[in-house]
Write an enzyme that holds these catalytic residues in place. Structure first.
Site, PDB file in Angstrom:
ATOM      1  N   LYS A   1      65.545  -8.846  50.826  1.00  0.00           N
ATOM      2  CA  LYS A   1      64.234  -9.327  51.182  1.00  0.00           C
ATOM      3  C   LYS A   1      63.681 -10.271  50.132  1.00  0.00           C
ATOM      4  O   LYS A   1      62.732 -11.000  50.369  1.00  0.00           O
ATOM      5  CB  LYS A   1      63.255  -8.132  51.304  1.00  0.00           C
ATOM      6  N   GLY A   2      64.249 -10.193  48.955  1.00  0.00           N
ATOM      7  CA  GLY A   2      63.662 -10.879  47.800  1.00  0.00           C
ATOM      8  C   GLY A   2      63.417 -12.365  47.989  1.00  0.00           C
ATOM      9  O   GLY A   2      62.460 -12.920  47.460  1.00  0.00           O
TER      10      GLY A   2
ATOM     11  N   GLU B   1      68.340 -17.977  47.061  1.00  0.00           N
ATOM     12  CA  GLU B   1      68.168 -16.680  46.383  1.00  0.00           C
ATOM     13  C   GLU B   1      66.926 -16.696  45.507  1.00  0.00           C
ATOM     14  O   GLU B   1      66.591 -17.725  44.920  1.00  0.00           O
ATOM     15  CB  GLU B   1      69.385 -16.380  45.496  1.00  0.00           C
ATOM     16  N   ASP B   2      66.286 -15.560  45.422  1.00  0.00           N
ATOM     17  CA  ASP B   2      65.168 -15.436  44.483  1.00  0.00           C
ATOM     18  C   ASP B   2      65.674 -15.325  43.060  1.00  0.00           C
ATOM     19  O   ASP B   2      65.169 -15.962  42.152  1.00  0.00           O
ATOM     20  CB  ASP B   2      64.274 -14.240  44.848  1.00  0.00           C
TER      21      ASP B   2
ATOM     22  N   ASP C   1      71.035 -12.133  39.010  1.00  0.00           N
ATOM     23  CA  ASP C   1      70.936 -11.178  37.903  1.00  0.00           C
ATOM     24  C   ASP C   1      72.348 -10.963  37.363  1.00  0.00           C
ATOM     25  O   ASP C   1      72.822 -11.740  36.532  1.00  0.00           O
ATOM     26  CB  ASP C   1      70.320  -9.885  38.479  1.00  0.00           C
TER      27      ASP C   1
ATOM     28  N   PHE D   1      63.030  -6.735  33.361  1.00  0.00           N
ATOM     29  CA  PHE D   1      62.757  -6.409  34.760  1.00  0.00           C
ATOM     30  C   PHE D   1      61.495  -7.139  35.203  1.00  0.00           C
ATOM     31  O   PHE D   1      60.429  -6.957  34.619  1.00  0.00           O
ATOM     32  CB  PHE D   1      62.596  -4.901  34.934  1.00  0.00           C
TER      33      PHE D   1
ATOM     34  N   ASP E   1      60.661  -6.916  43.830  1.00  0.00           N
ATOM     35  CA  ASP E   1      59.899  -5.668  43.927  1.00  0.00           C
ATOM     36  C   ASP E   1      60.224  -4.678  42.826  1.00  0.00           C
ATOM     37  O   ASP E   1      61.258  -4.767  42.169  1.00  0.00           O
ATOM     38  CB  ASP E   1      60.200  -4.990  45.261  1.00  0.00           C
TER      39      ASP E   1
HETATM   40  C1  PRP Z   1      68.051  -8.655  44.391  1.00  0.00           C
HETATM   41  C2  PRP Z   1      67.893 -10.153  44.569  1.00  0.00           C
HETATM   42  C3  PRP Z   1      69.289 -10.638  44.704  1.00  0.00           C
HETATM   43  C4  PRP Z   1      70.105  -9.616  43.920  1.00  0.00           C
HETATM   44  C5  PRP Z   1      70.509 -10.207  42.622  1.00  0.00           C
HETATM   45  O1  PRP Z   1      68.102  -8.053  45.639  1.00  0.00           O
HETATM   46  O2  PRP Z   1      67.106 -10.468  45.670  1.00  0.00           O
HETATM   47  O3  PRP Z   1      69.716 -10.681  46.041  1.00  0.00           O
HETATM   48  O4  PRP Z   1      69.268  -8.479  43.692  1.00  0.00           O
HETATM   49  O5  PRP Z   1      71.147  -9.248  41.821  1.00  0.00           O
HETATM   50  P1  PRP Z   1      72.641  -9.412  41.287  1.00  0.00           P
HETATM   51  O6  PRP Z   1      72.803 -10.789  40.775  1.00  0.00           O
HETATM   52  O7  PRP Z   1      72.702  -8.372  40.175  1.00  0.00           O
HETATM   53  O8  PRP Z   1      73.566  -9.079  42.391  1.00  0.00           O
HETATM   54  P2  PRP Z   1      67.987  -6.476  45.848  1.00  0.00           P
HETATM   55  O9  PRP Z   1      69.366  -5.886  45.953  1.00  0.00           O
HETATM   56  O10 PRP Z   1      67.094  -5.882  44.803  1.00  0.00           O
HETATM   57  O11 PRP Z   1      67.329  -6.357  47.278  1.00  0.00           O
HETATM   58  P3  PRP Z   1      65.919  -6.920  47.802  1.00  0.00           P
HETATM   59  O12 PRP Z   1      65.993  -8.412  47.700  1.00  0.00           O
HETATM   60  O13 PRP Z   1      65.824  -6.428  49.200  1.00  0.00           O
HETATM   61  O14 PRP Z   1      64.840  -6.350  46.905  1.00  0.00           O
END
Ligand code: PRP
Length: 190
Positions: free
Chosen positions: A49-50, A108-109, A112, A161, A168
């Site tokens: 959702k991010g 992508e938001d 990480d 974080f 979120d």
């Molecule tokens: C977050 C973000 C990315 C991912 C990045 O999503 O939106 O898609 O993590 O992390 P990474 O580089 O360590 O893989 P999340 O899994 O928290 O789901 P959300 O967007 O629904 O909150």
């Protein structure tokens, strides 16, 4: 900050302000629109959702710069601690259509560890996209576990974080117009 919204008291400090997000989104969209000027049918793939806030603003910025885009969404979930660079990701919502021959831009938001994106890029390539590039608003260079090619990056941020603008903590704070670090006291409250 300090516009009196309920969430301001929960935020320790702002990392990327609303204005910075707006300006950078415009800059990225301009760049992408220029790079894809010869390409028909650019397909944005947002990762729920991010990415929802950034996807909406980026798509509109592309439109303002004379580029039509189509939009698709995927939702994926990593298998928690078990996720490895081999890419253990579960699809919660798949693409609604065939992307064969399409020029895809993943929106992508945040990048990480890079695990989600690394898996997603392999997946989209396996679905026979003509090209796949990535635009990410945020990246944490110090958190990367698997190198992944991100052509368009908004901001490199510290390995902390962060919440807001789609990101979120326990499903809260996604609606904040900026990206900030949560006050440590807030972690115990949810
Ligand atoms: C977050 C973000 C990315 C991912 C990045 O999503 O939106 O898609 O993590 O992390 P990474 O580089 O360590 O893989 P999340 O899994 O928290 O789901 P959300 O967007 O629904 O909150």
């Amino acid at each position: 900050m300090a516009d009196g919204s309920w969430y301001d008291a929960d935020i320790d400090r702002v990392i990327v302000s609303e204005e910075q997000i707006r300006d950078k989104t415009t800059e990225l969209a301009k760049q992408v629109a220029e790079d894809y000027r010869e390409v028909d049918g650019v397909l944005l793939v947002g990762v729920l959702k991010g990415a929802v806030m950034f996807m909406a603003d980026f798509a509109r910025a592309m439109g303002r710069h004379g580029r039509s885009v189509e939009m698709e969404f995927m939702a994926v979930s990593s298998y928690g601690q078990g996720a490895t660079s081999s890419g253990v990701v579960r699809i919660l919502k798949d693409l609604d259509r065939d992307i064969t021959g399409r020029h895809v831009i993943v929106v992508e938001d945040i990048v990480d560890s890079g695990l989600t994106l690394s898996w997603l890029l392999r997946y989209l390539a396996s679905r026979s996209a003509a090209s796949v590039e990535v635009v990410a608003l945020l990246r944490k260079p110090d958190a990367v576990k698997v190198p992944v090619s991100v052509k368009y990056v908004g901001f490199d941020i510290p390995n902390e974080f962060v919440v807001g603008y789609g990101l979120d903590f326990a499903e809260r704070y996604r609606e904040l117009p900026y990206v900030g670090v949560l006050r440590p006291a807030m972690y115990g409250k949810v």
